[in-house]
Design a protein around this motif. Structure first.
Motif, mmCIF file in Angstrom:
data_model
loop_
_atom_site.group_PDB
_atom_site.id
_atom_site.type_symbol
_atom_site.label_atom_id
_atom_site.label_comp_id
_atom_site.label_asym_id
_atom_site.label_seq_id
_atom_site.Cartn_x
_atom_site.Cartn_y
_atom_site.Cartn_z
ATOM 1 N N GLY A 196 0.849 -1.189 0.000
ATOM 2 C CA GLY A 196 0.000 0.000 0.000
ATOM 3 C C GLY A 196 0.881 1.233 0.000
ATOM 4 N N ARG A 204 1.009 5.277 0.352
ATOM 5 C CA ARG A 204 0.308 6.509 0.723
ATOM 6 C C ARG A 204 0.583 7.588 -0.318
ATOM 7 N NH1 ARG A 204 2.381 8.420 5.920
ATOM 8 N NH2 ARG A 204 3.690 6.593 5.608
ATOM 9 N N PHE A 244 -1.333 -0.852 -4.403
ATOM 10 C CA PHE A 244 -2.489 0.049 -4.420
ATOM 11 C C PHE A 244 -2.150 1.380 -3.766
ATOM 12 C CE2 PHE A 244 -3.925 0.172 -0.060
ATOM 13 C CZ PHE A 244 -3.346 -0.964 0.486
ATOM 14 N N ALA A 292 -3.164 4.152 -1.315
ATOM 15 C CA ALA A 292 -3.998 4.141 -0.109
ATOM 16 C C ALA A 292 -4.676 5.492 0.117
ATOM 17 C CB ALA A 292 -3.156 3.735 1.098
ATOM 18 N N HIS A 334 -6.825 5.769 3.456
ATOM 19 C CA HIS A 334 -6.005 6.042 4.634
ATOM 20 C C HIS A 334 -5.623 7.516 4.742
ATOM 21 C CE1 HIS A 334 -5.165 1.617 5.196
ATOM 22 N NE2 HIS A 334 -5.322 2.031 6.432
ATOM 23 N N MET A 381 -6.011 -1.362 7.269
ATOM 24 C CA MET A 381 -4.784 -1.915 6.686
ATOM 25 C C MET A 381 -4.849 -3.441 6.643
ATOM 26 S SD MET A 381 -0.921 -0.795 7.404
ATOM 27 C CE MET A 381 0.476 -1.900 7.215
ATOM 28 N N ASP A 393 -7.071 -4.387 3.777
ATOM 29 C CA ASP A 393 -6.338 -4.233 2.508
ATOM 30 C C ASP A 393 -5.532 -5.492 2.187
ATOM 31 O OD1 ASP A 393 -6.981 -1.521 2.034
ATOM 32 O OD2 ASP A 393 -5.310 -0.828 3.298
ATOM 33 N N ILE A 394 -4.925 -6.021 3.216
ATOM 34 C CA ILE A 394 -4.000 -7.150 3.035
ATOM 35 C C ILE A 394 -4.777 -8.456 2.904
ATOM 36 C CG2 ILE A 394 -2.162 -8.485 4.142
ATOM 37 C CD1 ILE A 394 -1.421 -5.821 5.648
ATOM 38 N N VAL A 454 4.197 -8.629 2.694
ATOM 39 C CA VAL A 454 3.891 -7.206 2.620
ATOM 40 C C VAL A 454 5.171 -6.414 2.836
ATOM 41 C CG1 VAL A 454 2.475 -5.348 3.574
ATOM 42 C CG2 VAL A 454 1.575 -7.673 3.518
ATOM 43 N N VAL A 502 7.200 -3.561 3.868
ATOM 44 C CA VAL A 502 6.954 -2.370 4.694
ATOM 45 C C VAL A 502 8.248 -1.910 5.351
ATOM 46 C CG1 VAL A 502 4.521 -2.624 5.351
ATOM 47 C CG2 VAL A 502 6.266 -3.931 6.571
ATOM 48 N N GLN A 552 5.931 0.541 10.003
ATOM 49 C CA GLN A 552 4.660 -0.150 9.797
ATOM 50 C C GLN A 552 4.597 -1.488 10.534
ATOM 51 O OE1 GLN A 552 1.958 1.162 8.131
ATOM 52 N NE2 GLN A 552 3.256 2.968 8.279
ATOM 53 N N ASN A 557 1.554 -2.081 12.785
ATOM 54 C CA ASN A 557 0.344 -2.312 11.993
ATOM 55 C C ASN A 557 0.341 -3.725 11.407
ATOM 56 O OD1 ASN A 557 -0.800 0.215 12.387
ATOM 57 N ND2 ASN A 557 0.232 1.127 10.622
#
Ligand code: TRP
Length: 328
Positions: free
Chosen positions: A7, A9, A38, A40, A43, A130, A133-134, A142, A144, A148, A151
């Motif tokens: 994701g 931002r 994607f 976000a 968010h 979040m 989303d996953i 993922v 990150v 993150q 999260n």
């Protein structure tokens, strides 16, 4: 093929730090994983941006990812707010997330401190969205950054909790994916730390030649080495690190030798660095300009991304509804 999801931002233009730190790896991963990327935009609503700003930054980030080499025919690149299936899963995530654990998330506490007049529920349930989303894609990996990690732990916890609650193993636990040796920490130009937009020390992929040169020529250095083979202070090491990323081996070695012999001219080093950064950025910059001006193409890319994302997401929702005991 294993599933990778990231994701992004939509917070402005991509800089060299983003490129070498993540985007380049995404481009390489497209062919060995089923990749979902994607933007976000839901968010980003936690800070109440203006509609015109959302629109602009989503377009910018989409164009820049494509310009960097994300192939919409290979990977699935879509806009979060287009995939409304995620919202339903978000609702289910909210039902199994507890107030106490959400309040303990460090990034919630930080944001609550930064925007005391806007501690909205979306901020609190950020980890639920979040996780949705996953889990909507049952992603296994993922990518990150460290910020993150909490999260991600929540996403794993929610997946696990769902599985236990409904006596199933429906959701795989998503693993944080740390780029191996390929991830490069790109330094900034102000003598310390890494490149970042908030630090104001970044070179953007969309910067033109003049801007690049201006930024590089202003970069912090020191008075120069006093003794042969002395260690480089951070600011100078940073310029070398950048040179290492964009220049030919020979060029790097030439300046390194000059440094070691105390004959280096920082002016020449900077000119060379600006030249090589521009050489590197120019084709990406041209593609950014070309793609950004083609609204229809951006629309087409977002649409085919959504179609691909929706195929699996709607199946997930159907199966989750069955697990939860809803007729459909
Ligand atoms: N929270 C992430 C960030 O701030 C963005 C994001 C939203 C995300 N949903 C995600 C990242 C799902 C990975 C997977 O950078």
């Amino acid at each position: 093929m294993e599933i990778v999801l990231s994701g992004i931002r939509p917070t402005g233009n991509l800089h060299l730090g983003n490129y070498f730190g993540a985007v380049r790896s995404f481009v390489n991963m497209q062919h060995s994983y089923r990749c979902y990327f994607f933007i976000a935009d839901w968010h980003s609503l936690t800070t109440h941006p203006r509609p015109e700003n959302i629109k602009q930054s989503v377009k910018t980030i989409l164009a820049e990812y494509l310009a960097c080499g994300i192939d919409p025919e290979v990977a699935t690149i879509y806009v979060q707010s287009d995939l409304t299936e995620t919202l339903e899963l978000y609702l289910y995530m909210n039902m199994n997330a507890y107030l106490g654990e959400l309040q303990r998330v460090t990034s919630f506490k930080e944001k609550a401190r930064k925007q005391p007049d806007n501690i909205n529920a979306g901020l609190l349930t950020y980890p639920c969205l979040m996780a949705a989303d996953i889990l909507i894609h049952k992603a296994q990996h993922v990518p990150v950054g460290k910020d993150q990690e909490q999260n991600m732990e929540m996403a794993r916890k929610f997946a696990r909790r769902f599985n236990i609650m409904y006596e199933t193993n429906y959701f795989p636990e998503p693993a944080s994916f740390h780029f191996s040796e390929k991830a490069v920490k790109v330094p900034g130009l102000d003598g310390s730390g890494k490149m970042g937009k908030s630090e104001g020390n970044a070179i953007y992929l969309a910067d033109d030649e003049k801007t690049i040169k201006k930024k590089i020529m202003k970069a912090v250095t020191d008075a120069g080495p006093k003794e042969p083979n002395s260690p480089k202070p951070e600011a100078v090491a940073n310029l070398f690190a950048l040179l290492d990323l964009v220049a030919e081996r020979d060029t790097y070695q030439y300046f390194n030798e000059q440094y070691n012999r105390c004959t280096i001219s920082y002016g020449d080093l900077k000119k060379q660095l600006a030249y090589d950064i521009n050489l590197f950025c120019a084709p990406i910059r041209e593609r950014i300009i070309q793609i950004s001006s083609n609204e229809a193409e951006l629309e087409r890319v977002a649409r085919i991304g959504l179609e691909k994302a929706r195929a699996g997401a709607s199946q997930t929702i159907k199966e989750v509804r069955e697990i939860l005991g809803f007729r459909f």
